[in-house]
Design a protein around this motif. Structure first.
Motif, PDB file in Angstrom:
ATOM      1  N   THR A  48       0.712  -1.326  -0.096  1.00 26.42           N
ATOM      2  CA  THR A  48      -0.087   0.080  -0.105  1.00 26.42           C
ATOM      3  C   THR A  48       0.898   1.388  -0.158  1.00 26.42           C
ATOM      4  O   THR A  48       0.132   2.334   0.172  1.00 26.42           O
ATOM      5  N   GLY A  49       2.161   1.094  -0.135  1.00 28.74           N
ATOM      6  CA  GLY A  49       3.130   2.172  -0.327  1.00 28.74           C
ATOM      7  C   GLY A  49       3.506   2.893   1.188  1.00 28.74           C
ATOM      8  O   GLY A  49       3.977   4.120   1.150  1.00 28.74           O
ATOM      9  N   LEU A  50       2.888   2.286   2.214  1.00 28.27           N
ATOM     10  CA  LEU A  50       3.275   2.653   3.572  1.00 28.27           C
ATOM     11  C   LEU A  50       4.703   2.496   3.870  1.00 28.27           C
ATOM     12  O   LEU A  50       5.310   3.012   4.749  1.00 28.27           O
ATOM     13  N   PHE A  51       5.456   1.382   3.373  1.00 27.83           N
ATOM     14  CA  PHE A  51       6.754   1.024   3.497  1.00 27.83           C
ATOM     15  C   PHE A  51       7.178   0.753   2.042  1.00 27.83           C
ATOM     16  O   PHE A  51       6.677   0.483   1.257  1.00 27.83           O
ATOM     17  N   THR A  52       8.653   1.120   2.083  1.00 24.50           N
ATOM     18  CA  THR A  52       9.321   0.831   0.655  1.00 24.50           C
ATOM     19  C   THR A  52      10.067  -0.383   0.819  1.00 24.50           C
ATOM     20  O   THR A  52      10.597  -0.802   1.651  1.00 24.50           O
TER      21      THR A  52
END
Lengths: 243, 562
Positions: A48-52
Motif C-alpha cells: 500500500t506504499g506505507l513501507f518501501t
C-alpha cells in the motif's frame, strides 16, 4: 491483480519479509495467514506504499507501487489493522475526504457515499465525530472508505477486529461480491475459519517466507493429512524449530 | 508517596528509552540537537551580556531601572508560562488517553493530578529553563558573580517562580472546569482570556514604567541609587518584583534583602503548589467527568456550523487541495487546544499592537530611537517565531495515526506537504504584514526603514514557516495527538533554538544599517542606501537558504516508512 516479485523488507539486519513472490489474479480472494510477527502487516504496508521494499517489485493492477505510486493507489482500497481515523471529523466527512483524495466528481461521490453508508448500515451514526465511535464503528468506516472509489483490488489487514457478527457478515458478503465483480481481494487474517470460508487460495507466511501456498483443493488435501482442520495445518507449518 | 515516586520513575524510564538513540538517524539527530542547544545557549549568554552592558554602560539607565525592566520582562514571562500551562494542562489532564488508564487503577486522584502536573511542568518548561539559564549566565558574568550565584538563582528563584506560575494556572483551570458544570464553557474561556488581558493592562497602568523612567531620570547621573519608594505599593506583592529584587539586592551586596525576597517567592510557590494539589485531589475526578460530558455536548453543538466549508460542497480548488484544506480547517476549529491557544495569542497580539501604536516616545537621541525600533522589530520577529513553532511545527505530526489514509491514497505526500505549507505560509505572512503595519506607523517618514523592515519581516515569516514546517515533518510524531506537546518536543525545541539563531543573525545584520539610518535621518546626512541594500540582500539569501534546507529535510522525511 497483484504481483509480488521477490520482495524483501529489511530492518537493519532483520528481514521481516524475505524474498516473497506471489500473484493474485483478478477475481481471486486470497487469504494471507501467519503467526504474530511473521511479516503479514509488513507485506501489506509495502503493497500500500506505507513501507518501501528493500528489494523486489510490487505491481497492483499493472502499476508499480514504488515507481507509479499514484496510479497504483487509484486502483486499490486499503483497510488497515488499526482503524485510525481523524477524531474531529465525522464518518461522512472522512468518506468525502477520501473520495476527494481519489479526485472523484462531487456528484458521483455523493451517490457513492450514500450507497456505502446504506450497504454497511452506517446511517444512524455516520454524522457523529469519529472520536465517539467504537472500534467496530471505526472499522466499518474504513471499509466504507475503501469502497468509495470502487477499487479493482482490496487489501485488508485483519478485517474482523471489533466487528459484531452482523457487521462481519455484511463485510464478508461485500468482499465476496467484489470478487464476483472481478476485483482481487488480499486479506491477512488470524481467523482461520474465515480464511477457510472465504478464500479461493491461501498463503502462509512464517519468519518472512511463504511456507505454504495453495488453492482450496490443495488446502483440503493438506488438511486431510492431519485432522481435517486448517488450524492443524497452520499449527504444524508454523511450529517453531527449536534450532 | 511511594506510588507517586514509582509512577514518576516509570515516566523517567520511558523518557530515557525514547531519548536513547538506537539508530544512526536518531544519533545524528541527537548530535545535531546538542549542537543547536549549545549554539543557542552561547548566543543567549552573549545576548544577555551585551544587552546588560549596553543598557548600563552605553545608555546608562542605572541598576535600579535596569532591574525594574527585568521585572517587567519577568511579569510577561510569568503570564506566558501561566497561560501556556493552562492550555497544556487542559490537554493532558482532561484529554490525555493516559488519564483513562490511571483513573482505572487504585491511584489517589491527588497523586494522578500531581504526576500530570509535574509531567506538564517539566515537559513544557524545558526550553524555558535552558533559555533562562543561559540568559542568567550572561547577566551574572557581566557582574562577575560567584559560581554559587547560578545554581542558587536557578533552584531558589527561577524554579519556584515557574512553579508558582504553573500552580496558579492549574488552580484557574480547576476552577474553570468546576464552573463548567453550570456555566457555558466558552463564556468561561472568554473570562479567563479577558482576565489575563486585564492583568496586563492593570500591571502597566499601576506600575506605569514610562513615569518611573522619567522620575528616576530626573536624578541623573545618580541613577544607581535605590529608588524603592517610587515603586507602587501593589507591585511589592508580585512574584516578578521579588525575583527582580533578589537579583538587584544580590548585585548590590544586600544579602538580607535578597534572602527575604527569595523566601517570599519560595513560600508562596510552595503554598500555591499545596493548594493546587489539595484542590486537584478534591475536584480533579469530578471535573474530569464534567469534561467528558462537556466534550459530548460541544461535539454535537458544533457539527452543523459553517456550511460553506462542508466537504459536500463544490469548490473551485482542485480536489486534493480542497480535501486537505477543509480537513485542516475542521481539525483546527474542533480542537479546543488549537483554537483557544490561537485566541489567546491573537488577543495578546492585539494588545501588543495597540500598545505600540499608542506609544508616545519622547526620545531625542537617534541611537536610542534606533534601539527602540530594533527592540520592537525583535519582538515582532519573536512573536512570529513563537506562533510558527506553536502552529506550523505540529502541522505534519497532526496527521496523526490516520496518516495511513493519506499515504495509501493517490496523492503524493509532497503534495500534502506543499498544500499545508502554503496555508501555513499565507497565515504567517499575513500576520507578519499586519504586525509590521501596526508597529511601523510612527516611522512613516523613513521609507528606506519601512522597506527594509518589511523585507525583514517577510524573510522571518517565510523562513520561520519553512523552518518550523520542514523540521516538523523531519521530526514528525504521529502518535502524539496533543499539538502543544508536539510543539514542546525535542525536535520543536531544537527548531525554536534554530529560529532564535536565525533571528539573531537577521537582527545582527540589520543592527548597524538601522542605527546609521536613524542617525543620518535625524542629522540630515546622506542615507546609507547601499549598506541597507546589502543587509537586505544578505537577509533574503539567509532566509532562502534556511527555507530550502528545511524543505529538503522535511520532504526527505516524508518518504520514510510509516
Amino acid at each position: 491483480m497483484i504481483v509480488l516479485d521477490h520482495i524483501t523488507k529489511q530492518f537493519g539486519a532483520f528481514a521481516a519479509v524475505d524474498d516473497l513472490s506471489l500473484t493474485v489474479p483478478s477475481g481471486e480472494f486470497f487469504g494471507f495467514l501467519g503467526p504474530n510477527g511473521a511479516g503479514k502487516t509488513t507485506t501489506i504496508k509495502m503493497m500500500t506504499g506505507l513501507f518501501t521494499p528493500t528489494r523486489g517489485r510490487i505491481l497492483i493492477n499493472g502499476f508499480d507501487v514504488v515507481q507509479e505510486p499514484i496510479d497504483a493507489k487509484r486502483t486499490f482500497g486499503y483497510i488497515p489493522d488499526h482503524p485510525f481515523l481523524y477524531d474531529k471529523l465525522t464518518g461522512r466527512e472522512f468518506l468525502f475526504y477520501i473520495g476527494a483524495l481519489h479526485e472523484l466528481p462531487k456528484a458521483a461521490l455523493k451517490l457513492t457515499v450514500e450507497k456505502v453508508i446504506d450497504q454497511l448500515e452506517l446511517a444512524s451514526w455516520i454524522d457523529q465525530r469519529t472520536e465517539e465511535y467504537s472500534q467496530g464503528m471505526r472499522q466499518r468506516v474504513t471499509f466504507a472508505a475503501a469502497f468509495v472509489h470502487d477499487p479493482g483490488t482490496i487489501i485488508i489487514d485483519e478485517p474482523m477486529v471489533g466487528l459484531d457478527p452482523r457487521s462481519a457478515r455484511i463485510v464478508k458478503d461485500m468482499l465476496k461480491q467484489k470478487t464476483r465483480e472481478g476485483a482481487s481481494v488480499f486479506m491477512s487474517t488470524h481467523i482461520l475459519e474465515m480464511a477457510d470460508e472465504l478464500c479461493d487460495r491461501v498463503g502462509i507466511i512464517h519468519r518472512g517466507k511463504m511456507i505454504f501456498l495453495g488453492s482450496k483443493a490443495e488446502m483440503h488435501e493438506e488438511k486431510l493429512k492431519y485432522d481435517g482442520k486448517l488450524e492443524s495445518v497452520f499449527l504444524e507449518l508454523t511450529k517453531d524449530d527449536p534450532f | 508517596m511511594a506510588q507517586l515516586i514509582d509512577i514518576l520513575l516509570y515516566k523517567l524510564a520511558i523518557w530515557k528509552k525514547l531519548s536513547a538513540s538506537s539508530s544512526r538517524v536518531l544519533s545524528i539527530k541527537n548530535i545535531f540537537s546538542f549542537i543547536v542547544y549549545a549554539a543557542f545557549a552561547v548566543g543567549a549568554f552573549f545576548f544577555a551580556r551585551i544587552v546588560t552592558w549596553y543598557l548600563l554602560e552605553y545608555i546608562r539607565i542605572g541598576l535600579f531601572l535596569f532591574h525594574r525592566f527585568i521585572a517587567i520582562v519577568l511579569f510577561v514571562f510569568f503570564l506566558t508560562v501561566s497561560a501556556g500551562n493552562i492550555v497544556v494542562s487542559f490537554s493532558t489532564l482532561y484529554r490525555s488517553p493516559e488519564m483513562s488508564f490511571l483513573l482505572s487503577r487504585p491511584v489517589p486522584y491527588a497523586t494522578i493530578f500531581l504526576v500530570k502536573f509535574l509531567d506538564n511542568f517539566f515537559y513544557s518548561s524545558g526550553t524555558l529553563f535552558l533559555a533562562s539559564f543561559a540568559v542568567l549566565l550572561g547577566y551574572g558574568s557581566y557582574f562577575g558573580m560567584p559560581w554559587y550565584f547560578y545554581p542558587t538563582i536557578l533552584f531558589g528563584v527561577m524554579v519556584p517562580y515557574m512553579l508558582l506560575a504553573a500552580s496558579l494556572a492549574v488552580i484557574v483551570l480547576l476552577a474553570v472546569m468546576k464552573l463548567a458544570a453550570v456555566v457555558n464553557f466558552r463564556v468561561l474561556i472568554a473570562c479567563v482570556v479577558a482576565g489575563y488581558f486585564l492583568q496586563i493592562a492593570a500591571y502597566f497602568s499601576l506600575t506605569s514604567p514610562v513615569a518611573l523612567v522619567k522620575e528616576v531620570m530626573r536624578y541623573y547621573p545618580f541613577v544607581n541609587v535605590y529608588y524603592g519608594d517610587l515603586d507602587p505599593a501593589v507591585t511589592r506583592f508580585l512574584p516578578n518584583y521579588w525575583f527582580a529584587q533578589v537579583l538587584y539586592f544580590w548585585i548590590i551586596g544586600f544579602s538580607a534583602g535578597a534572602a527575604s525576597n527569595a523566601a517570599a517567592l519560595i513560600l508562596t510557590s510552595l503554598g500555591a503548589l499545596v493548594v493546587a494539589v489539595l484542590l486537584g485531589g478534591r475536584f480533579f475526578y469530578e471535573t474530569w467527568l464534567t469534561s467528558i460530558s462537556l466534550q459530548f455536548q460541544t461535539r454535537r453543538a458544533r457539527t452543523a456550523s459553517l456550511p460553506f466549508f462542508h466537504f459536500e460542497r463544490e469548490s473551485r480548488f482542485r480536489p486534493h487541495v480542497e480535501a486537505v484544506l477543509k480537513k485542516e480547517l475542521w481539525l483546527f476549529l474542533r480542537d479546543p487546544s488549537q483554537w483557544i491557544h490561537a485566541a489567546v495569542l491573537g488577543g495578546l497580539l492585539l494588545v501588543f499592537l495597540a500598545s505600540v501604536g499608542s506609544m508616545q516616545l519622547k526620545v531625542e537621541t537617534p541611537d536610542l530611537r534606533a534601539v527602540i525600533y530594533i527592540v520592537i522589530f525583535v519582538f515582532n520577529a519573536f512573536l512570529l517565531a513563537s506562533i510558527a513553532l506553536r502552529f506550523a511545527f505540529p502541522m505534519v505530526s497532526l496527521e496523526g495515526q490516520a496518516y495511513w489514509s493519506l499515504r495509501s491514497a493517490p496523492i503524493a505526500a509532497s503534495t500534502m506537504y506543499w498544500i499545508k505549507y502554503a496555508a501555513t505560509l499565507s497565515f504567517l505572512v499575513l500576520l507578519g504584514v499586519a504586525i509590521w503595519f501596526g508597529t511601523n506607523i510612527p516611522y512613516r517618514g523613513i521609507p528606506l526603514l519601512l522597506a527594509s523592515s518589511f523585507v525583514g519581516i517577510l524573510a522571518i515569516a517565510g523562513a520561520g514557516a519553512s523552518l518550523n514546517f520542514g523540521m516538523g515533518a523531519a521530526y514528525a510524531n504521529f502518535t502524539e495527538k496533543n499539538p502543544i506537546r508536539i510543539a514542546s518536543s525535542q525536535g520543536a525545541t531544537m527548531t525554536f533554538l534554530l529560529t532564535m539563531v536565525l533571528l539573531a543573525a537577521i537582527v545582527g545584520i540589520y543592527f548597524y544599517p538601522i542605527v546609521s539610518l536613524f542617525v543620518t535621518h535625524y542629522t540630515g546626512r546622506p542615507v546609507p542606501v547601499s549598506a541597507m541594500r546589502f543587509a537586505v540582500g544578505v537577509v533574503v539569501t539567509i532566509a532562502a537558504v534556511v527555507s530550502i534546507v528545511s524543505h529538503v529535510a522535511g520532504l526527505r522525511a516524508l518518504k520514510n516508512d510509516l
